[in-house]
Design an enzyme around this catalytic site. Structure first.
Site, PDB file in Angstrom:
ATOM      1  N   LYS A  84       0.834  -1.191   0.000  1.00  0.00           N
ATOM      2  CA  LYS A  84       0.000   0.000   0.000  1.00  0.00           C
ATOM      3  C   LYS A  84       0.881   1.257   0.000  1.00  0.00           C
ATOM      4  CE  LYS A  84      -4.240  -1.690   0.274  1.00  0.00           C
ATOM      5  NZ  LYS A  84      -5.297  -1.385  -0.719  1.00  0.00           N
ATOM      6  N   ASP A 141      -0.269  -0.594  -4.637  1.00  0.00           N
ATOM      7  CA  ASP A 141      -1.643  -0.094  -4.664  1.00  0.00           C
ATOM      8  C   ASP A 141      -1.675   1.306  -4.061  1.00  0.00           C
ATOM      9  OD1 ASP A 141      -4.332   0.352  -4.701  1.00  0.00           O
ATOM     10  OD2 ASP A 141      -4.860  -1.260  -3.317  1.00  0.00           O
ATOM     11  N   GLU A 173      -1.675  -0.418  -8.922  1.00  0.00           N
ATOM     12  CA  GLU A 173      -3.135  -0.412  -8.850  1.00  0.00           C
ATOM     13  C   GLU A 173      -3.668   0.983  -8.558  1.00  0.00           C
ATOM     14  OE1 GLU A 173      -6.631  -2.717  -6.255  1.00  0.00           O
ATOM     15  OE2 GLU A 173      -4.538  -3.406  -6.216  1.00  0.00           O
ATOM     16  N   ASP A 206      -8.993  -0.244 -10.447  1.00  0.00           N
ATOM     17  CA  ASP A 206      -9.785  -0.808  -9.353  1.00  0.00           C
ATOM     18  C   ASP A 206     -11.000   0.075  -9.093  1.00  0.00           C
ATOM     19  OD1 ASP A 206     -10.860  -1.970  -7.118  1.00  0.00           O
ATOM     20  OD2 ASP A 206      -9.182  -1.523  -5.798  1.00  0.00           O
ATOM     21  N   LYS A 262     -14.174  -6.732  -7.877  1.00  0.00           N
ATOM     22  CA  LYS A 262     -14.539  -6.921  -6.480  1.00  0.00           C
ATOM     23  C   LYS A 262     -16.058  -7.023  -6.400  1.00  0.00           C
ATOM     24  CE  LYS A 262     -10.572  -4.485  -4.451  1.00  0.00           C
ATOM     25  NZ  LYS A 262     -10.138  -3.288  -3.687  1.00  0.00           N
TER      26      LYS A 262
END
Length: 363
Positions: free
Chosen positions: A162, A190, A218, A243, A267
């Site tokens: 992250k 991400d 991402e 995403d 997702k």
């Protein structure tokens, strides 16, 4: 097998440690659970994760949407009419993707039970095992390096790092992690929309110049900035994964048409469940765009549904389903089986749930 009743409840589970991204810090899993009951006595289970900063859904809005809008539209319908159920689910209320996902998952659980078959076999049956990455929360470079080493020791060979909070610090974060784990571990980054387009290009190019191997980055920019996403994709070599920019099959088609990203992240909490996710898979497969299956802060309940989808479809080549390893306890009996990074699908019908403990039912 007709739908005759339902129950709505909630689960509350403390996490082993805070989950940190550039958007939020979370210490507890607080999700909605639905149980759909049929005239045969079968029960299907679904889950919704309230992620207001991404989907706009809250605990209260999910429960209200399910009770007042979604379930009244499908009560009395036969489970074998999966298309009719999903049409009603989609039309009864706009948006509310997490609420729809919970009901969708429970219906598909029953669909598998109807035919006494694991759901993934009805959806495609491609494989019964997948390998997930594990997320390293955003923190200081030293702490992230330490957390990465711990993850590798626990058997994970793919780490999702992250970032998205401070340009110079983000570079130091990825440098520290790569140095700590060596070159044999796959790293994914991400940013959770944390950069603007020029910042993203600057950071990613520096990572490329330093020869730090990163599989993909991402969602580097705002979910609303399609032009910015395309700008980044066009100006870096590392692949870009969309995403938060992609909720629906329409979003997937737009991203592919504009070549705004190289990869798509599915997702269930964003798509509204398996039915819409299958449409995204078909579009992606048509154009040869690989997909990742991901999750929010979800328990094994809804992640089991995501695993069945990944098991069914070959176009899903990357997996980010570490949600169930984050809570301190697992209230779900049955479902998929986690063995470190390997997730296996048993041969039980539907999604394979036996029981769910510690649920506070509203009705």
């Amino acid at each position: 097998m007709k739908i005759v009743d339902f129950k709505i409840g909630s689960m509350y589970i403390p996490l082993k440690k805070p989950f940190k991204t550039s958007l939020r810090t979370v210490k507890n899993l607080k999700n909605v659970v639905i149980k759909i009951i049929t005239d045969t006595g079968n029960a299907g289970y679904g889950e919704a994760a309230p992620t207001a900063v991404i989907t706009g859904d809250s605990l209260g809005s999910i429960e209200y949407a399910i009770e007042k809008y979604i379930m009244p539209c499908i009560i009395g319908m036969d489970i074998e009419n999966i298309e009719g159920i999903m049409l009603n689910l989609d039309r009864c209320i706009v948006k509310n993707s997490s609420a729809k996902a919970a009901v969708d998952i429970a219906v598909y659980d029953l669909f598998g039970q109807l035919y006494n078959t694991p759901l993934y076999k009805l959806l495609g049956g491609y494989r019964d095992k997948i390998t997930t990455d594990v997320t390293v929360s955003i923190d200081t470079p030293d702490k992230m390096a330490s957390d990465s080493i711990d993850a590798v020791k626990r058997g994970y060979k793919i780490l999702k790092i992250k970032v998205g909070n401070g340009i110079d610090m983000d570079i130091e974060r990825i440098k520290a992690v790569r140095s700590a784990v060596g070159n044999d571990i796959v790293l994914r980054m991400d940013a959770n929309q944390g950069w603007n387009p020029k910042e993203a290009v600057n950071i990613i190019r520096k990572i490329e110049e330093m020869n730090i191997d990163v599989e993909f980055v991402e969602q580097p920019v705002s979910c609303r900035d399609m032009e910015g996403l395309k700008y980044v994709t066009d100006n870096v070599l590392i692949p870009i994964l969309a995403d938060e920019s992609m909720f629906s099959s329409e979003d997937a088609a737009k991203i592919i048409e504009n070549r705004a990203a190289d990869l798509l992240n599915i997702k269930l909490m964003k798509t509204g469940g398996i039915h819409s996710a299958l449409k995204i898979c078909s579009i992606a497969e048509t154009f040869g765009v690989q997909c990742m299956i991901g999750c929010m802060l979800e328990s094994k309940l809804s992640v089991t549904a995501a695993v069945h989808l990944a098991g069914a479809k070959s176009i899903i080549t990357k997996v980010d389903l570490d949600g169930p390893i984050l809570p301190k306890t697992d209230p779900i009996k049955g479902g998929v089986v986690f063995d470190k990074s390997i997730i296996s699908i048993p041969g039980t019908s539907g999604l394979g749930f036996e029981s769910i403990d510690n649920i506070v039912w509203n009705n």
